[in-house]
Scaffold this active site. Structure first.
Site, mmCIF file in Angstrom:
data_model
loop_
_atom_site.group_PDB
_atom_site.id
_atom_site.type_symbol
_atom_site.label_atom_id
_atom_site.label_comp_id
_atom_site.label_asym_id
_atom_site.label_seq_id
_atom_site.Cartn_x
_atom_site.Cartn_y
_atom_site.Cartn_z
ATOM 1 N N ARG A 106 -45.816 -40.726 -6.808
ATOM 2 C CA ARG A 106 -44.386 -40.601 -7.064
ATOM 3 C C ARG A 106 -44.006 -41.559 -8.186
ATOM 4 N NH1 ARG A 106 -41.545 -42.995 -3.737
ATOM 5 N NH2 ARG A 106 -43.072 -43.351 -2.112
ATOM 6 N N TYR A 255 -47.566 -33.764 -8.964
ATOM 7 C CA TYR A 255 -48.135 -34.484 -7.825
ATOM 8 C C TYR A 255 -47.133 -34.777 -6.700
ATOM 9 C CZ TYR A 255 -51.293 -37.461 -5.270
ATOM 10 O OH TYR A 255 -52.111 -37.965 -4.293
ATOM 11 N N LYS A 264 -39.589 -35.632 -0.116
ATOM 12 C CA LYS A 264 -38.704 -36.782 -0.326
ATOM 13 C C LYS A 264 -37.402 -36.361 -1.011
ATOM 14 C CE LYS A 264 -42.141 -39.472 1.059
ATOM 15 N NZ LYS A 264 -42.255 -39.959 2.430
ATOM 16 N N HIS A 284 -36.519 -41.634 7.208
ATOM 17 C CA HIS A 284 -37.942 -41.733 6.901
ATOM 18 C C HIS A 284 -38.660 -42.236 8.154
ATOM 19 C CE1 HIS A 284 -41.145 -43.489 3.928
ATOM 20 N NE2 HIS A 284 -41.473 -42.288 4.323
ATOM 21 N N SER A 306 -44.480 -48.253 3.634
ATOM 22 C CA SER A 306 -45.853 -47.780 3.481
ATOM 23 C C SER A 306 -46.848 -48.890 3.830
ATOM 24 C CB SER A 306 -46.087 -47.266 2.065
ATOM 25 O OG SER A 306 -45.673 -48.228 1.140
ATOM 26 N N CYS A 308 -48.214 -49.452 6.738
ATOM 27 C CA CYS A 308 -48.084 -49.988 8.097
ATOM 28 C C CYS A 308 -48.733 -49.071 9.133
ATOM 29 C CB CYS A 308 -46.619 -50.183 8.458
ATOM 30 S SG CYS A 308 -45.836 -51.543 7.581
ATOM 31 N N ASP A 331 -43.510 -38.345 9.292
ATOM 32 C CA ASP A 331 -42.879 -38.917 8.096
ATOM 33 C C ASP A 331 -41.359 -38.858 8.087
ATOM 34 O OD1 ASP A 331 -43.253 -40.236 5.608
ATOM 35 O OD2 ASP A 331 -42.887 -38.372 4.532
ATOM 36 N N ARG A 427 -54.762 -37.836 -1.183
ATOM 37 C CA ARG A 427 -54.080 -37.260 -0.021
ATOM 38 C C ARG A 427 -54.833 -36.102 0.603
ATOM 39 N NH1 ARG A 427 -48.837 -39.703 1.184
ATOM 40 N NH2 ARG A 427 -48.643 -41.227 -0.499
HETATM 41 O O1 SAT Z 1 -45.940 -38.333 -2.693
HETATM 42 S S1 SAT Z 1 -45.007 -38.395 -1.557
HETATM 43 O O2 SAT Z 1 -43.693 -38.863 -2.004
HETATM 44 O O3 SAT Z 1 -44.867 -37.107 -0.910
HETATM 45 C C1 SAT Z 1 -45.604 -39.474 -0.406
HETATM 46 C C2 SAT Z 1 -45.242 -40.863 -0.724
HETATM 47 O O4 SAT Z 1 -45.581 -41.364 -1.803
HETATM 48 O O5 SAT Z 1 -44.580 -41.493 0.109
HETATM 49 MN MN MN Z 2 -43.282 -41.252 3.660
#
Ligand code: SAT
Ligand code: MN
Length: 647
Positions: A106, A255, A264, A284, A306, A308, A331, A427
């Site tokens: 992201r 991506y 998101k 979230h 993130s 955790c 998520d 991923r």
């Molecule tokens: O790439 S995503 O935004 O779907 C997952 C993330 O980075 O939290």
């Molecule tokens: Mn997330």
């Protein structure tokens, strides 16, 4: 499958062109027009959206996705031919993609929310401070940015029309979107991550929907060959949200969250705006159900920054004898109080887009079972026998002579290589229904009833394993003050404790101060049974030992069990300045084979917490400034006073 093409322009093809358009077709394409008869199946609203954007983006054809297996197989075959995916024959219907290494995550700095009034979108930071709670762009600037990018951006490519539902189709909590994209990879991923296809269009009728436009930003023919056959345009990337139009426009990246716009962009950023407008919560948070040996089940939502182990917790195998954990989502939670005042949650997603490295039989056996079929892997390494590989799976290859090709294409990669085999943000994209512990009610249109809201962070010091807020308002402060250890940007070396309020920092769709007020307002509503709010920390280390004080993973079920007892009103808590912590002996240790220093694990060091208050106050002042609700200041003041009075 519906394929709309201007067949007349492809006179030298005897059959409709279904694979990538040939070069002479590209050359022969004249001004673009959507054949009216072929999109007559679309509602007038969808049709005009598609026509409007097709006119601008000028794709060579338009494909309305029906979500069928046949369509999916066709797209996978097409991508295989184009070198975008390759099969992983060790498993069933699993595929591997390597992106351009310039497009792997992201891009927060290029993500904007565009409103007329800046303060609707972001708080005004204190003078001289750079705001970190989202990026705003004026409608004029966004218009210019899009006008510079979109015209002709899909030339030579197919525009796929993806009708998708966030949440079970037909649930009163669900919402429908239409994503237009020129990336078949995005289509295949959205098919996993959302409910996608013809039945969504049926359901939509002529209703409103969230408009999502996505382009990789590389019209054909490209001047240079794309790296890894992954077209993208990093120098022009922009991910924009236009709340006023319920619209998202994303350009330049293929991506993850940049391109799978349901996640998101829709479910959190626009979702949080819709939630504010309509009186609910888009968060979230994972959703899990836990059942005790007496068969009593409770649902819990939990927000973690993130790193955790959120997905691991969502799919946890409890070590506490007789307990069962089931997964609703890993998520995102959409939650609304029902007519009886009970907070009900749905998982708007249909799949897991999980970080691969670190996922193993040890950390998450259920995820490992989930990803054995129908899964798209991105930027992980592959084994010579057609399998996946990443950091954390060393035991899969140790002592065996299996060749590994890293995500960057190094076919001689070994455990001794100095670079990781897989990108740290690589991923798996896998259907939720394949997870062996999906909750029977995970698709219940009513949502599941939520008993507790948990915030958590990675806090090596000072923060006890678990504590409970005194009330809802205090819980809102705990969410707002959420901090977690993270690998910092390059200028600081090593780890720092970062602020990540509600684990939503990159995902707020509107001014964080207003978001806090929205949370506070639920207390004033009559007939709401507010869930209890907790904070957990699996990562505290001993002051002298430097070792983790708590084993984590499946043992975390012991903490969830204590939380459930508190929800039941059991007398298992003692008051401290920061909230209620477990009374001595009230964490169930049955079968726990480790010696735990509960004294240290639950201690509340006064100096540490006074300093924490200072940091939180600074953060609020610098970042949220005049938009911090009075009640949040009040709560912080009270916390500080309780600490000062404490011996
Ligand atoms: O790439 S995503 O935004 O779907 C997952 C993330 O980075 O939290
Ligand atoms: Mn997330």
């Amino acid at each position: 499958m519906y394929l709309i093409q201007r067949l007349s322009t492809y006179s030298h093809h005897s059959t409709p062109v279904v694979s990538q358009i040939c070069n002479s077709c590209i050359r022969s394409l004249s001004a673009y027009a959507v054949p009216k008869e072929n999109i007559s199946q679309l509602s007038s609203k969808v049709k005009s959206y598609v026509e409007e954007k097709a006119k601008i983006c000028e794709p060579s054809d338009i494909h309305i996705c029906d979500g069928s297996d046949k369509e999916n197989n066709y797209l996978l075959g097409l991508m295989q031919k184009q070198g975008i995916v390759e099969p992983l024959p060790k498993y069933e219907n699993c595929w591997l993609t390597q992106t351009d290494p310039a497009d792997v995550a992201r891009v927060e700095s290029l993500t904007f929310i565009s409103t007329h009034n800046k303060r609707d979108t972001i708080p005004t930071p204190k003078d001289g401070i750079k705001g970190t709670l989202g990026n705003w762009m004026s409608p004029e600037d966004l218009n210019n940015a899009l006008n510079e990018r979109l015209p002709g951006c899909m030339k030579g490519r197919t525009m796929y029309v993806i009708p998708f539902s966030m949440g079970p189709i037909g649930s009163p909590l669900s919402k429908i979107g239409i994503q237009l994209t020129d990336s078949p990879y995005v289509v295949a991923s959205m098919r996993i991550m959302t409910r996608m296809g013809a039945n969504v269009l049926e359901r939509l009728q002529n209703d409103e929907f969230i408009k999502c436009l996505h382009s990789v930003g590389q019209p054909l023919p490209m001047k240079t060959q794309p790296i890894n056959n992954w077209p993208c345009n990093p120098s022009k990337t922009i991910v924009a949200h236009i709340p006023e139009n319920n619209e998202i426009c994303s350009f330049g990246s293929g991506y993850g969250g940049n391109s799978l716009l349901g996640k998101k962009c829709f479910a959190l950023r626009l979702g949080s705006i819709l939630a504010k407008r309509e009186g609910w919560l888009a968060e979230h948070m994972l959703i899990l159900g836990i059942t005790n040996p007496e068969g009593v089940k409770k649902y819990i939502v939990a927000a973690f920054p993130s790193a955790c182990g959120k997905t691991n917790l969502a799919m946890m195998t409890p070590t506490l004898p007789g307990y069962k954990v089931e997964c609703v989502g890993d998520d995102i939670a959409w939650m609304k109080f029902d007519e009886n005042g009970i907070l009900r949650a749905i998982n708007p997603e249909n799949g897991f887009f999980g970080v691969a490295p670190g996922t193993s039989e040890k950390t998450n056996p259920n995820a490992m079972k989930t990803i054995q079929k129908n899964t798209l892997f991105t930027n992980v390494a592959k084994t010579a026998d057609g399998g996946f590989y990443w950091e954390g799976l060393e035991h899969h290859i140790k002592g065996k002579n299996i060749g590994i090709t890293s995500w960057l294409g190094d076919s001689n990669w070994t455990l001794d290589s100095d670079k990781p085999s897989s990108h740290p943000n690589s991923r798996f994209c896998t259907p939720a229904k394949q997870c062996p512990i999906m909750d029977p009610a995970w698709e219940d249109p009513k949502g599941v009833p939520i008993s507790a809201i948990v915030f958590g962070g990675r806090r090596p010091k000072g923060v006890p394993l678990v504590y409970e807020s005194f009330n809802w308002r205090h819980g809102v402060l705990i969410g707002a003050a959420l901090r977690s250890e993270a690998t910092a940007a390059a200028e600081h070396k090593g780890k720092v404790i970062m602020h990540d309020p509600f684990a939503m920092r990159p995902f707020f769709g509107y001014n964080f101060g207003h978001y806090l007020q929205h949370w506070l307002n639920f207390e004033k509503k009559s007939n709401t049974k507010l869930p209890k709010i907790f904070h957990v920390n699996w990562f505290r280390k001993g002051e002298t030992s430097g070792q983790f004080l708590w084993p984590g993973f499946g043992e975390n079920s012991r903490v969830l069990d204590w939380i459930c007892k508190r929800v039941d009103g059991q007398d298992v808590a003692q008051e401290t300045p920061i909230g209620f912590t477990p009374k001595k002996g009230t964490i169930n240790t049955e079968g726990l084979n480790e010696n735990i220093d509960f004294e240290e694990l639950f201690s509340v060091p006064k100096d540490f917490w006074l300093e924490e208050c200072d940091r939180i106050r600074n953060y609020f002042t610098e970042q949220v400034n005049n938009d911090v609700p009075d009640e949040v200041w009040n709560q912080l003041k009270q916390l500080q006073q309780r600490l000062q009075q404490h011996k």
